[in-house]
Design an enzyme around this catalytic site. Structure first.
Site, PDB file in Angstrom:
ATOM      1  N   ASP A  15      44.350  28.824  38.975  1.00 16.08           N
ATOM      2  CA  ASP A  15      44.708  30.138  38.448  1.00 16.08           C
ATOM      3  C   ASP A  15      46.148  30.448  38.837  1.00 16.08           C
ATOM      4  O   ASP A  15      46.704  29.822  39.735  1.00 16.08           O
ATOM      5  CB  ASP A  15      43.767  31.207  39.017  1.00 16.08           C
ATOM      6  N   SER A  16      46.715  31.460  38.176  1.00 15.19           N
ATOM      7  CA  SER A  16      48.073  31.881  38.477  1.00 15.19           C
ATOM      8  C   SER A  16      48.177  32.534  39.853  1.00 15.19           C
ATOM      9  O   SER A  16      49.252  32.674  40.401  1.00 15.19           O
ATOM     10  CB  SER A  16      48.535  32.888  37.426  1.00 15.19           C
ATOM     11  N   CYS A  78      42.678  30.827  34.429  1.00 11.55           N
ATOM     12  CA  CYS A  78      43.734  31.752  34.026  1.00 11.55           C
ATOM     13  C   CYS A  78      43.698  31.904  32.506  1.00 11.55           C
ATOM     14  O   CYS A  78      43.827  30.915  31.784  1.00 11.55           O
ATOM     15  CB  CYS A  78      45.080  31.201  34.483  1.00 11.55           C
ATOM     16  N   GLU A 158      46.068  42.682  42.681  1.00 10.11           N
ATOM     17  CA  GLU A 158      46.596  41.889  43.802  1.00 10.11           C
ATOM     18  C   GLU A 158      46.986  42.786  44.975  1.00 10.11           C
ATOM     19  O   GLU A 158      47.123  42.333  46.102  1.00 10.11           O
ATOM     20  CB  GLU A 158      47.792  41.032  43.344  1.00 10.11           C
ATOM     21  N   CYS A 190      41.424  38.653  31.500  1.00 10.54           N
ATOM     22  CA  CYS A 190      42.287  38.203  32.586  1.00 10.54           C
ATOM     23  C   CYS A 190      41.401  38.170  33.815  1.00 10.54           C
ATOM     24  O   CYS A 190      40.649  39.126  34.049  1.00 10.54           O
ATOM     25  CB  CYS A 190      43.448  39.177  32.788  1.00 10.54           C
ATOM     26  N   HIS A 192      41.877  38.631  36.824  1.00  9.40           N
ATOM     27  CA  HIS A 192      42.084  39.672  37.841  1.00  9.40           C
ATOM     28  C   HIS A 192      41.290  40.947  37.520  1.00  9.40           C
ATOM     29  O   HIS A 192      40.995  41.733  38.415  1.00  9.40           O
ATOM     30  CB  HIS A 192      43.564  40.067  37.928  1.00  9.40           C
TER      31      HIS A 192
END
Length: 271
Positions: A15-16, A78, A158, A190, A192
């Site tokens: 993942d990013s 991702c 994040e 996404c 996240h």
């Protein structure tokens, strides 16, 4: 370059950043005895604001890092890479099976929608690529897809701003348009975004089905490994091995937030 794949070979996930931990958690829950190698490109997060050329370069780098561990399967956790560089991951992975979160999420959304109107939220790159609408309309041409980029959701997740007034304000702003479109299903496009799921759900209202691709990916992984006879038969639960390209100060805090457990060993790798 072909490496020998056995049931004991690990499952690779990249993942990013740390958003993909939502996928790691779902895969671990579905397949507790699998060895999992997770790479989060924490030095270069976010991907979703970058150009396609850069995203494709990063995707190749990330795949190469996982390939050192001789995985039996690669999961692209991702959505931005799934939307813009899945072909490159497939090319760089020595013909291993590759599962992208985007297709899994699209399939799941098509299954559950009842009125044929699906909303998708994601990064600028994912939404700009139109990949979700394409994947959904390949499965059912009648479905209408409404998309909205929510670029600030990644830094908020994040940052651990889960139930924060700022997050609520920004979510209200992003979701106002999509909420008025009469959708019955919303894809969190996404990895996240599941962290912000409560806020998103509260704004969208109880009648909207929310799709988190993580569970769909975990099921797909299980099926694929079972079909190819590659399920790890060990009865011992395995701890994931984490690789990151930078160890941000908040990493162990964020890991606990995403995974609900203590941080295992983390290895720093160069990208």
């Amino acid at each position: 370059m072909h490496h020998t794949i056995t049931p004991e070979s690990p499952v690779g996930i990249f993942d990013s950043g740390i958003g993909g931990l939502t996928v790691l958690k779902a895969v671990q829950a579905a397949l507790p005895s699998e060895r999992i190698i997770y790479f989060g490109d924490t030095a270069r997060v976010p991907y979703g604001t970058k150009s396609q050329v850069t995203i494709r370069k990063y995707a190749a780098d990330d795949t190469a890092i996982l390939m050192r561990y001789q995985p039996k399967l690669i999961i692209v956790a991702c959505n931005t890479v799934s939307a813009l560089a899945l072909d490159l991951v497939e090319k760089s992975s020595d013909s291993l099976p590759v599962i992208g979160v985007l297709k899994a999420g699209a399939e799941h959304a098509v299954k559950v929608t009842q009125n044929g109107r699906i909303g998708v939220i994601g990064t600028q790159a994912t939404v700009g690529s139109n990949a979700y609408a394409r994947a959904i309309n390949q499965l059912n041409a009648e479905i209408q897809v409404v998309s909205q980029a929510c670029p600030l959701f990644v830094p908020l997740a994040e940052e651990g701003f889960i139930d924060h007034p700022a997050t609520r304000l920004i979510a209200e702003e992003y979701l106002a348009g999509i909420r008025s479109e009469g959708i019955d299903t919303l894809v969190l496009g996404c990895t996240h975004y599941p962290i912000l799921r409560r806020v998103i759900a509260r704004i969208m209202g109880p009648q909207i089905r929310i799709i988190d691709s993580a569970e769909a990916v975990a099921l797909r992984t299980k099926t694929l490994l079972a079909e190819s006879g590659l399920l790890n038969s060990s009865s011992k639960a395995s701890t994931p091995h984490l690789l990151v390209s930078d160890l941000p100060q908040k990493f162990s805090q964020l890991y606990q937030l995403f995974m609900g457990s203590e941080l295992p060993d983390v290895e720093l790798v160069e990208v």
